[in-house]
Design a protein around this motif. Sequence first.
Motif, PDB file in Angstrom:
ATOM      1  N   SER A  16       0.828  -1.215   0.000  1.00 44.88           N
ATOM      2  CA  SER A  16       0.000   0.000   0.000  1.00 44.88           C
ATOM      3  C   SER A  16       0.857   1.258   0.000  1.00 44.88           C
ATOM      4  N   ALA A  17       1.987   1.210   0.711  1.00 42.47           N
ATOM      5  CA  ALA A  17       2.856   2.392   0.800  1.00 42.47           C
ATOM      6  C   ALA A  17       3.603   2.646  -0.504  1.00 42.47           C
ATOM      7  N   ASN A  18       3.885   1.581  -1.264  1.00 38.66           N
ATOM      8  CA  ASN A  18       4.723   1.728  -2.454  1.00 38.66           C
ATOM      9  C   ASN A  18       3.967   1.628  -3.767  1.00 38.66           C
ATOM     10  N   ALA A  19       2.685   1.282  -3.719  1.00 36.23           N
ATOM     11  CA  ALA A  19       1.886   1.205  -4.944  1.00 36.23           C
ATOM     12  C   ALA A  19       1.688   2.600  -5.522  1.00 36.23           C
ATOM     13  N   ARG A  20       1.969   2.748  -6.788  1.00 36.44           N
ATOM     14  CA  ARG A  20       1.791   4.042  -7.465  1.00 36.44           C
ATOM     15  C   ARG A  20       0.568   3.946  -8.364  1.00 36.44           C
ATOM     16  N   PRO A  21      -0.444   4.768  -8.120  1.00 38.01           N
ATOM     17  CA  PRO A  21      -1.703   4.635  -8.866  1.00 38.01           C
ATOM     18  C   PRO A  21      -1.527   4.869 -10.364  1.00 38.01           C
ATOM     19  N   VAL A  22      -2.223   4.058 -11.143  1.00 39.60           N
ATOM     20  CA  VAL A  22      -2.379   4.294 -12.578  1.00 39.60           C
ATOM     21  C   VAL A  22      -3.742   4.948 -12.739  1.00 39.60           C
ATOM     22  N   TYR A 337       1.087   0.366 -10.162  1.00 41.33           N
ATOM     23  CA  TYR A 337       2.306  -0.377 -10.458  1.00 41.33           C
ATOM     24  C   TYR A 337       3.221  -0.350  -9.254  1.00 41.33           C
ATOM     25  N   LEU A 338       4.146  -1.293  -9.239  1.00 43.83           N
ATOM     26  CA  LEU A 338       5.004  -1.502  -8.082  1.00 43.83           C
ATOM     27  C   LEU A 338       6.408  -1.839  -8.585  1.00 43.83           C
ATOM     28  N   ASP A 339       7.376  -1.042  -8.186  1.00 44.42           N
ATOM     29  CA  ASP A 339       8.774  -1.296  -8.534  1.00 44.42           C
ATOM     30  C   ASP A 339       9.357  -2.205  -7.460  1.00 44.42           C
ATOM     31  N   LEU A 340       9.736  -3.425  -7.831  1.00 45.39           N
ATOM     32  CA  LEU A 340      10.184  -4.403  -6.844  1.00 45.39           C
ATOM     33  C   LEU A 340      11.583  -4.120  -6.327  1.00 45.39           C
ATOM     34  N   SER A 341      12.253  -3.100  -6.854  1.00 47.72           N
ATOM     35  CA  SER A 341      13.578  -2.734  -6.337  1.00 47.72           C
ATOM     36  C   SER A 341      13.493  -1.707  -5.210  1.00 47.72           C
ATOM     37  N   GLU A 342      12.277  -1.273  -4.886  1.00 50.75           N
ATOM     38  CA  GLU A 342      12.115  -0.287  -3.810  1.00 50.75           C
ATOM     39  C   GLU A 342      12.587  -0.879  -2.476  1.00 50.75           C
ATOM     40  N   PRO A 343      13.146  -0.044  -1.573  1.00 52.25           N
ATOM     41  CA  PRO A 343      13.553  -0.539  -0.254  1.00 52.25           C
ATOM     42  C   PRO A 343      12.379  -1.194   0.468  1.00 52.25           C
TER      43      PRO A 343
END
Length: 402
Positions: A16-22, A337-343
């Motif tokens: 939820s914290a890292n999801a970026r809305p499309v 979308y979610l970047d899996l390289s995020e901390p």
Amino acid sequence: MATAAPETATVRQWLSANARPVIDTDPGYTGPDLDALIDRLGSATVVGLGESTRFSRQIYGVQERVFRALVERHGFRELAIQDSARSGERWDRYVRAGEGDPASVLAGSWRPWRTAETVAALEWIRAFNEAHPDDQVGVFGVQPPSAEPADYDIVLDHVRRVAPDRLAAMDAHLAPIRTAHQVDEHVQRHQGIHPGRPFAEHARDASALLETLPGTTEDVERHMRLILDFHKNSVAGQGGFARDERPAAQRVIDRQRATGSKIVYWDGIAHTTNLRLGMGTAEFRGVGAYLHDEFGPGYVSVALGFHHGDLGVAKAPAPLPDLVDAILGSVDLPAYYLDLSEPAPDAVREWLAGPAKARVISGVYDPAKDAEANITVASLAGAFDVLVHIRETSPVHWLADQ
């Protein structure tokens, strides 16, 4: 391969914290919601855009939004498609020189491409190329040259000329198998409309019959070989989806080496993933795994999936709890979308590094067997660099003759 059980609360909080809305899945939308994603992908040499199903209008829309932005902002100049070289050449002639029209260009293409959404994509590329005549976008198919309906007509016309008494025998072999160009043979079996005899056997008999006829030219033999190879190498002909995808990957690699262009590769997630995967009892290495070997971090794999909805061919229910799509659906956004390289905290890193099962829906999907519609990978973050999740999907728009 079991999906690793996550520390659910921690993972959900991180998602939820890292999801970026499309904000919009329409390919014509140019808002800033994808800016961070486009910048993330822009430095890659090849970007694999893999969908979990080819029947979702929303997934297709996000794919095309990403493609358009990579072309306009980061100089990507080649589109690799899951289709034969002959089909790719027709796409290329249209987008570069305006030869033909989208409907006729797509008439011989693999059936999943024959949609209004693909027409819009071709028209957009054509318009871009007209505006940039010295810096055009090209298209190529990753598969070798493949049979098309016109090949059957060439063989039949030859038989009609040199041995009209054998025409009925030849047509008895070719008439049933050319239907695979409208509905794949394995899909026909799934739908209960298959005439019975394996198409590869019909093709072999047709080839043997042609060899007995007088005056058969090398050109006619070439068309017959395309027909035979098409059916031998089909999903039904091989007995499953798993096959050696190294040659298709090599076509992408060779094109990149020859042109120096950045490439977007459109295909299913089973083909674009960075890792070897499992599909049912089969395992295989897709194009993406070879591209990952070749380009390293220069190849970026984006997986586009969904939670539930109408696909036209069927309505897909909410994913089973052991699918990664289920936990992705816990984020209260219609698309993100979610970047899996995020901390991420250790519990999340452990989940991302562990094995995962992801939904994949093809033309043989049966909602009653939803538990079988998936692939498995040894590591979620190893297989994909970015995830796109659509909560609810609606079907693509098939062209009139489909």
